[in-house]
Design an enzyme around this catalytic site. Structure first.
Site, PDB file in Angstrom:
ATOM      1  N   GLU A  26      61.682  20.665  47.552  1.00 33.22           N
ATOM      2  CA  GLU A  26      61.726  21.984  46.906  1.00 33.22           C
ATOM      3  C   GLU A  26      60.528  22.189  45.966  1.00 33.22           C
ATOM      4  OE1 GLU A  26      66.516  22.839  46.961  1.00 33.22           O
ATOM      5  OE2 GLU A  26      65.665  22.035  45.124  1.00 33.22           O
ATOM      6  N   GLU A  82      69.401  22.242  53.628  1.00 30.08           N
ATOM      7  CA  GLU A  82      70.515  22.269  52.678  1.00 30.08           C
ATOM      8  C   GLU A  82      71.289  23.570  52.821  1.00 30.08           C
ATOM      9  OE1 GLU A  82      69.673  21.404  48.593  1.00 30.08           O
ATOM     10  OE2 GLU A  82      68.545  19.571  49.047  1.00 30.08           O
TER      11      GLU A  82
END
Length: 843
Positions: free
Chosen positions: A184, A253
């Site tokens: 991320e 995710e």
């Protein structure tokens, strides 16, 4: 990068891409549609199970449940701070045994996505970085910084070489089909500018250069360079496309719920919405979905980050913190996986044609030249159901739902129509009693003695503790003149202390004067309180407490913590006195920690007192111990800590973690599955109750007898009410309509004709060791309500309860086809009926 370096990078990418598209040389590659394993495109369902958040004794059962739930892949981060607690010293034992975990996945016949990071976020202490990394000279985290890149490369290489040595990559015949570098990074990359982009490019080049033979991914990084695949994280990813047309669409995710923080509510994501999000992703070309989390587990010890993240990391996952299946989430997703796999060939061999069926309705049709056809019919209206016409047939679509038709005719699944059971779990007493408590109290008066670090001013907490303890004492003295007015009946002075986080207890002359703490959103806080002082020298002792180190955000390693001031005393005859730049003593940790009181081997080094628990009820900074026998049975166990304040727990020397009985503040109004899910605006639970009351005790940590429980309580509580309880399913419910879609409705015979549609089935299932002991409700007809609150409707088959009792009582599991014949009659002809059942599970 210089020109020669850039040219080398381009050549490396070309070589890797060439290798990856030559299946003879590489077992895992990809194209625009999917990952390709051994020459076959695959739609893959994956689930995150983090090995250190459970115990090795739980791993095999968790993996088997994941496989039974229809998963193909197990996903895990790699936890740098666990594996390298000090530079060059590695730990791969016990819960840190990554190789053993991966081999268990392989033995189950599943693949692995290994997310090396080594930054992981994950609400984990310091984002997974070891704290010693912060003190490498000249370091700056996650940017174009040579000390950081050197350490990161060394650890990444260590993990890759370990996997290669054990032959665990798919290219070696192992289960690892995918690896992740960084995590991320896009927000930081944009913030850091050229340095961020250079670092991200370097990280990709470094990873690909390891030569693992499997693809690498970067999640939430739109600039991921070839051949690295950029992927999506979020509640929904149907909007996402990779940055190159020849890369597959991967969702690393898919958030099944959300984490909890002390003082906050519990967030639960309805499975209807989760399934809707997954189906949306599939119909838009997605081919890899990882559920984060599939089993959340427990933040044992001091591994929770945040700060203020709870010890429980349950995450409302399909398998709960204790390893029990969460229904209906687990079962409804399992049915989704079956339905999608029926469509796999059509999905992977053709692109969809999208047709509007109304204002909110669409059809995504995958029709191949070979004759295969699959359709996804969607209704995006959040309030109203819809009936659409597709291929000259009518289909009913509930609000916010997608129906899946593997043959473009028969519905086998609808995301909003749940046919699997709902399970309700409870905590029950055990036969193990916690009696004969003994206590040991911290000597607050001696805190400043033997302190090696005394300076002018206040120092940052982490710089002093290096995370060896949650606790740091700040101590100073103040001289009060006997002439002060407040000593003759005036108002007591007010002490103000500003802290950079996370919590603090204030002691004046050895007595607790007050407590203050921040929140995950606002770490910084100010203590303000009247203090009782006497003439002469007074000791002010501030116990600053960490509740997990930060785990995300740009340069989180630079954030301050602890009492940094100003510290001031107000209301003196001379006005206010600033104490910030006095001489302050700093002492790391507690006396009990120094003596290692959580360990059975150190327990005898202290003179414990068997004192009255009533007298000790509000005594701060007290250690308690008790021995107990392991309870009967094999149900998961927990400690009920609702009677206590704040502190830490150990069982037989193993740290369960931090506990804190702070009450949840939120908006626990009704929760509807329809509409976009965001944890801050819907589906909150547990308001006005402790955020966490029960703390997981792994059975593998217990002996048959003479187990040692040690509790450190910071504020005060009633240990006589601490209880060891068992966690199990107490109630199971099912609600299935006559026209419920299911994959038994789709089956093609060899001659190509569809067999007659089969009727849906109601199934109930208690956990191992339990059976159905009673039927609390049963109605075939038009019942209403939900599990625990069913009611009869205007139509009801009178023998409904008797039929289910005969079928289910005394059995661990039972099932019944939904048909008039099974109830001896049609209680209301021409009406759509359903069967609703509530049953009790008992040992």
């Amino acid at each position: 990068m210089g020109a020669s370096s850039a040219l080398s990078w381009v050549l490396l990418c070309s070589v890797v891409l060439s290798l990856c598209f030559q299946l003879i040389n590489c077992n895992v590659s990809y194209d625009r549609k999917a990952l390709i394993i051994n020459g076959q495109r695959r739609i893959l369902f994956s689930g995150s199970i983090h090995y250190p958040r459970s115990t090795p004794e739980m791993w095999e059962g968790l993996i088997e449940k994941a496989k039974d739930g229809g998963l193909d892949v197990i996903d895990t981060y790699v936890f740098w701070n666990l594996h390298e607690p000090s530079p060059g010293n590695y730990n791969f034992d016990g819960r840190n045994d990554l190789v053993r975990f991966i081999k268990l996945v392989q033995e189950a016949g599943l693949y692995v996505h290994l997310r090396i990071g080594p930054y992981i976020c994950s609400e984990w202490n310091f984002g997974g970085f070891p704290v010693w990394l912060k003190y490498v000279p000249g370091i700056s985290f996650r940017t174009d910084n040579e000390p950081f890149k050197s350490a990161m490369k060394k650890f990444t290489k260590k993990i890759v070489q370990l996997m290669m040595h054990e032959k665990l990559f798919e290219s070696q015949g192992g289960p690892i089909i995918l690896s992740q570098i960084e995590n991320e990074y896009e927000p930081e990359s944009k913030l850091f500018g050229a340095a961020g982009h250079a670092y991200m490019t370097w990280a990709a080049e470094m990873a690909v250069g390891m030569g693992t033979g499997v693809p690498w991914v970067m999640c939430k990084e739109e600039d991921a360079p070839d051949p690295v695949i950029n992927t999506c994280n979020g509640f929904y990813c149907d909007y996402f496309s990779p940055n190159k047309p020849y890369k597959p669409t991967l969702w690393t995710e898919a958030w099944t719920g959300w984490f909890t923080e002390f003082g906050g509510p519990i967030y639960k994501r309805p499975v209807e919405d989760l399934a809707f999000g997954v189906a949306r992703f599939i119909q838009n070309g997605g081919s890899f979905i990882n559920y984060y989390m599939y089993h959340g587990g427990t933040n044992f010890g001091r591994t929770a980050g945040g700060p203020f993240i709870t010890t429980s990391y349950d995450y409302d996952a399909p398998i709960d913190e204790y390893g029990l299946i969460r229904q209906p989430k687990y079962g409804h997703l399992k049915e989704l996986h079956k339905a999608v796999k029926l469509c796999e060939q059509a999905l992977l061999n053709t692109d969809s044609t999208v047709t509007s069926l109304g204002n909110y309705e669409q059809a995504h049709v995958f029709s191949s030249k070979s004759g295969g056809c699959a359709a996804f019919l969607s209704n995006y209206n959040t309030k109203s159901a819809s009936t659409v016409t597709f291929n000259r047939m009518n289909y009913h679509l509930p609000p916010w739902s997608i129906s899946i038709l593997p043959d473009c005719k028969n519905v086998v699944y609808n995301t909003a129509q749940v046919g699997v059971q709902t399970s309700q779990k409870q905590f029950f007493p055990t036969n193990s009693k916690l009696r004969s408590w003994e206590t040991f109290s911290e000597d607050i008066s001696s805190v400043a003695s033997n302190t090696k670090l005394t300076v002018i001013g206040l120092l940052d907490q982490l710089n002093i503790t290096r995370d060896s303890s949650d606790y740091l004492w700040y101590t100073t003295n103040i001289d009060i003149k006997s002439s002060e007015s407040f000593l003759r009946g005036g108002q007591h002075p007010t002490l103000t202390v500003q802290s950079a986080g996370d919590a603090m207890h204030v002691f004046i002359n050895g007595q607790l004067s007050g407590t203050a703490y921040g929140t995950r959103k606002n770490k910084r806080f100010t203590f303000t309180g009247n203090v009782i002082l006497h003439a002469g020298l007074n000791k002010i002792s501030l116990l600053s407490i960490a509740v997990g180190l930060p785990n995300n955000g740009p340069h989180f390693e630079t954030r301050n913590a602890g009492v940094l001031g100003p510290v001031a005393l107000h209301g003196l005859d001379q006005g206010s006195r600033d104490l910030s730049w006095q001489k302050w003593s700093h002492k790391v940790g507690l006396k009990g920690e120094a003596m290692n009181l959580g360990s059975p081997s150190s327990i005898s080094t202290v003179d414990w007192t068997r004192a009255s628990l009533a007298a000790k009820n509000q005594q701060p900074l007290t250690w308690y111990k008790v021995n107990f026998d392991a309870p009967e049975g094999d149900e998961p166990l927990a400690l009920d800590m609702g009677s206590m304040g704040k502190g830490q727990l150990w069982i037989n020397g193993q740290s369960i973690g931090r506990y804190w009985t702070t009450y949840a503040n939120g908006d626990c109004s009704a929760c509807s599955y329809s509409g976009t899910f965001r944890p801050k605006n819907k589906c909150q639970y547990g308001c006005n109750h402790p955020t966490q009351q029960w703390y997981h005790v792994p059975r593998s940590w217990l002996k048959q007898s003479k187990n040692l429980l040690v509790v450190f309580e910071e504020i005060g509580g009633d240990v006589s009410k601490i209880a060891l309880v068992k966690h199990s399913v107490s109630t199971v419910c099912a609600e299935v309509s006559e026209n419920h879609p299911h994959n038994r409705n789709w089956h093609t015979e060899s001659h190509g004709q569809l067999e007659e549609q089969k009727k849906p089935i109601m199934s109930l299932h208690c956990t191992d060791g339990y059976s159905i002991s009673a039927i609390k409700f049963s109605s075939f007809g038009t019942p209403s309500g939900s599990c625990g609150n069913f009611q009869h409707g205007t139509c009801h088959a009178p023998n409904s309860k008797a039929v289910i009792e005969k079928k289910c009582i005394g059995k661990q599991k039972c099932s019944l086809t939904i048909s008039d014949a099974n109830f001896g009659m049609d209680p209301c002809p021409s009406m759509l009926k359903k069967l609703s059942v509530e049953a009790v599970c008992a040992p």
